[in-house]
Every structure is written in structure tokens, then in C-alpha cells.
Write a protein that holds these residues in place. Structure first.
Motif, PDB file in Angstrom:
ATOM      1  N   ILE A 132       0.831  -1.200   0.000  1.00 15.65           N
ATOM      2  CA  ILE A 132       0.000   0.000   0.000  1.00 15.65           C
ATOM      3  C   ILE A 132       0.874   1.263   0.000  1.00 15.65           C
ATOM      4  CG2 ILE A 132      -1.846   1.245   1.216  1.00 15.65           C
ATOM      5  CD1 ILE A 132      -2.739  -1.514   0.170  1.00 15.65           C
ATOM      6  N   ILE A 133       1.852   1.341   0.902  1.00 13.65           N
ATOM      7  CA  ILE A 133       2.755   2.492   1.034  1.00 13.65           C
ATOM      8  C   ILE A 133       4.174   1.960   1.181  1.00 13.65           C
ATOM      9  CG2 ILE A 133       3.417   4.456   2.491  1.00 13.65           C
ATOM     10  CD1 ILE A 133       0.506   4.633   3.412  1.00 13.65           C
ATOM     11  N   SER A 134       5.135   2.600   0.533  1.00 18.95           N
ATOM     12  CA  SER A 134       6.521   2.163   0.698  1.00 18.95           C
ATOM     13  C   SER A 134       7.090   2.633   2.036  1.00 18.95           C
ATOM     14  CB  SER A 134       7.396   2.657  -0.451  1.00 18.95           C
ATOM     15  OG  SER A 134       8.697   2.147  -0.292  1.00 18.95           O
ATOM     16  N   VAL A 135       7.101   3.956   2.310  1.00 21.31           N
ATOM     17  CA  VAL A 135       7.731   4.479   3.524  1.00 21.31           C
ATOM     18  C   VAL A 135       6.845   5.539   4.182  1.00 21.31           C
ATOM     19  CG1 VAL A 135       9.744   5.664   4.483  1.00 21.31           C
ATOM     20  CG2 VAL A 135      10.035   4.089   2.573  1.00 21.31           C
TER      21      VAL A 135
ATOM     22  N   VAL B  38       2.953  -1.766   4.445  1.00 28.57           N
ATOM     23  CA  VAL B  38       3.970  -0.705   4.483  1.00 28.57           C
ATOM     24  C   VAL B  38       5.332  -1.364   4.647  1.00 28.57           C
ATOM     25  CG1 VAL B  38       4.792   1.321   5.753  1.00 28.57           C
ATOM     26  CG2 VAL B  38       2.325   0.913   5.537  1.00 28.57           C
ATOM     27  N   SER B  39       6.307  -0.945   3.841  1.00 24.17           N
ATOM     28  CA  SER B  39       7.633  -1.540   3.996  1.00 24.17           C
ATOM     29  C   SER B  39       8.345  -0.991   5.232  1.00 24.17           C
ATOM     30  CB  SER B  39       8.480  -1.314   2.748  1.00 24.17           C
ATOM     31  OG  SER B  39       8.675   0.071   2.537  1.00 24.17           O
ATOM     32  N   ILE B  40       8.377   0.336   5.397  1.00 27.90           N
ATOM     33  CA  ILE B  40       9.091   0.962   6.516  1.00 27.90           C
ATOM     34  C   ILE B  40       8.209   2.034   7.135  1.00 27.90           C
ATOM     35  CG2 ILE B  40      11.081   2.362   7.183  1.00 27.90           C
ATOM     36  CD1 ILE B  40      12.544   1.135   4.735  1.00 27.90           C
ATOM     37  N   SER B  41       8.067   2.009   8.473  1.00 32.86           N
ATOM     38  CA  SER B  41       7.341   3.063   9.174  1.00 32.86           C
ATOM     39  C   SER B  41       8.217   3.665  10.257  1.00 32.86           C
ATOM     40  CB  SER B  41       6.039   2.546   9.788  1.00 32.86           C
ATOM     41  OG  SER B  41       5.370   3.617  10.427  1.00 32.86           O
TER      42      SER B  41
ATOM     43  N   LEU C 143       1.548   5.325  12.572  1.00 29.14           N
ATOM     44  CA  LEU C 143       0.777   4.554  11.609  1.00 29.14           C
ATOM     45  C   LEU C 143      -0.307   3.773  12.347  1.00 29.14           C
ATOM     46  CD1 LEU C 143       0.329   3.291   8.750  1.00 29.14           C
ATOM     47  CD2 LEU C 143       2.057   1.590   9.393  1.00 29.14           C
ATOM     48  N   THR C 144      -1.537   3.889  11.856  1.00 27.58           N
ATOM     49  CA  THR C 144      -2.658   3.132  12.403  1.00 27.58           C
ATOM     50  C   THR C 144      -3.291   2.317  11.281  1.00 27.58           C
ATOM     51  OG1 THR C 144      -3.106   4.867  14.031  1.00 27.58           O
ATOM     52  CG2 THR C 144      -4.872   3.285  13.607  1.00 27.58           C
ATOM     53  N   ILE C 145      -3.451   1.011  11.520  1.00 26.32           N
ATOM     54  CA  ILE C 145      -4.113   0.121  10.560  1.00 26.32           C
ATOM     55  C   ILE C 145      -5.277  -0.533  11.299  1.00 26.32           C
ATOM     56  CG2 ILE C 145      -3.893  -1.910   9.085  1.00 26.32           C
ATOM     57  CD1 ILE C 145      -0.890  -1.252   8.853  1.00 26.32           C
ATOM     58  N   GLU C 146      -6.501  -0.356  10.757  1.00 25.83           N
ATOM     59  CA  GLU C 146      -7.692  -0.888  11.413  1.00 25.83           C
ATOM     60  C   GLU C 146      -8.525  -1.715  10.442  1.00 25.83           C
ATOM     61  OE1 GLU C 146      -8.872   2.536  14.563  1.00 25.83           O
ATOM     62  OE2 GLU C 146      -9.218   3.024  12.452  1.00 25.83           O
TER      63      GLU C 146
ATOM     64  N   GLY D 134       3.819  -9.377   7.257  1.00 29.76           N
ATOM     65  CA  GLY D 134       2.533  -9.391   6.584  1.00 29.76           C
ATOM     66  C   GLY D 134       1.905  -8.014   6.481  1.00 29.76           C
ATOM     67  N   PHE D 135       2.135  -7.159   7.475  1.00 23.84           N
ATOM     68  CA  PHE D 135       1.653  -5.781   7.426  1.00 23.84           C
ATOM     69  C   PHE D 135       2.812  -4.787   7.299  1.00 23.84           C
ATOM     70  CE2 PHE D 135      -2.200  -7.760   8.764  1.00 23.84           C
ATOM     71  CZ  PHE D 135      -3.194  -6.959   8.234  1.00 23.84           C
TER      72      PHE D 135
END
Length: 181
Positions: free
Chosen positions: A15-18, A60-63, A67-70, A91-92
Motif C-alpha cells: 500500500i505504502i513504501s515508507v 507498508v515496507s518501513i514506518s 501509523l494506524t491500521i484498522e 505481513g503488514f
């Protein structure tokens, strides 16, 4: 669609790289169905001896930020190819935190009500939700790992249903790993 990188220190996220330090990102009710690869050679062929590609994450590769994932789901396979002693896959999220850099705020990741169904594989660090964490905070609640987790290395391997490697604050509450490792 698949996502891949061939850059030496590149990363791939479904979804997002960084997510950079100082950023705030919310992902809700989202599904990744594409496979995510890191560590291919310059022609896109699997390079089992590659130093290319550092991190792969289903979402997301790197955070380094907040970051919130729901209520989300990863259905894609996440693979960090190569045999160099680095790299991670989740996986996430492939990698959470900062390592030896000044940041405006510590990383903070919150995942709730989410499911990983994808196969996660890296040479060293494979986690159903997170590959590697350095500093920062991770909170995972009411979530399930149903994906196969495994590394192709016999040397210095960390596999886990949720977080393969942590050097930070972690809270796991109401999580279930349904796969053998």
C-alpha cells in the motif's frame, strides 16, 4: 498487482513504501491482495544471492512515523529474496522504527481488528505482522495471523506469528496465531 524492488537498499510495500518520521497515516478497511517482493535482480528475476532489496511489507515496507491500521487484511505473499544477512518481511509491516537517526518523534504503530493470510518469507526475519522493530512502540489488538511464516535460511533466523524481532515497546492483546511455524 505485484509490487517489487531491485534497488540495493530499496523497499516494497503493498500500500505504502515508507512512512517518514513526523508523518501520521491512518489505513482503515483496506485489503492488499497483491504479492510484495524485495530482492530481485535488475531484470526482475529472483536473485538468491542478491543484496538488493532490504524490506518487504504487505501494507507498508518501513514506518518511522505514526501509523494506524484498522480492520484490514493482507492476502498477498510477502517475500524478501536474497541470502545476505539482512532484510526482513512482515505481513503488514517489514520494518518499524529508526536506527541511528535523529527523528522528530518516535515511531508508533497501532494495528487492530486485522488479519494476515499471506505467506511471509525473508532470509532472516519473518513476521506475520511485523518483520523487525527498532525503537518506538507497537500495539496489536484483536488480530489474527493465518499466514504461513518461514525463512529460507538455516543460520540466524527469527520467525514469529506476529513480530519476528523487537527492540522497543510492544503490546499484544487478544491476538491469535493460527499457523505452525
Amino acid at each position: 498487482a505485484s509490487v517489487s524492488t531491485t534497488a540495493k537498499y530499496g523497499s516494497s510495500g503493498g500500500i505504502i513504501s515508507v512512512v517518514l518520521s513526523g508523518s501520521t497515516v491512518h489505513i482503515r478497511n483496506t485489503v492488499n491482495e497483491g504479492n510484495v517482493y524485495s530482492g530481485l535482480d535488475s531484470t526482475g528475476i529472483v536473485d538468491t544471492d542478491s543484496a538488493n532489496g532490504f524490506v518487504a511489507g504487505g501494507f507498508v515496507s518501513i514506518s518511522e512515523g505514526v501509523l494506524t491500521i484498522e480492520n484490514s487484511e493482507n492476502k498477498g505473499d510477502v517475500t524478501r529474496y536474497g541470502s545476505k544477512l539482512r532484510g526482513c518481511a512482515g505481513g503488514f509491516l517489514g520494518y518499524v522504527g529508526t536506527e541511528g537517526v535523529y527523528v522528530s518523534q518516535p515511531s508508533k504503530v497501532t494495528i487492530s481488528g486485522s488479519v494476515n493470510r499471506g505467506h511471509v518469507e525473508a532470509y532472516r526475519l519473518s513476521g506475520g505482522f511485523v518483520g523487525k522493530q527498532i525503537r518506538g512502540t507497537i500495539n496489536i489488538t484483536s488480530s489474527i495471523n493465518e499466514g504461513k511464516i518461514g525463512s529460507d535460511s538455516a543460520l540466524y533466523v527469527h520467525n514469529a506469528g506476529f513480530i519476528a524481532y523487537t527492540d522497543g515497546a510492544v503490546v499484544l492483546d487478544g491476538v491469535v496465531n493460527k499457523r505452525d511455524l
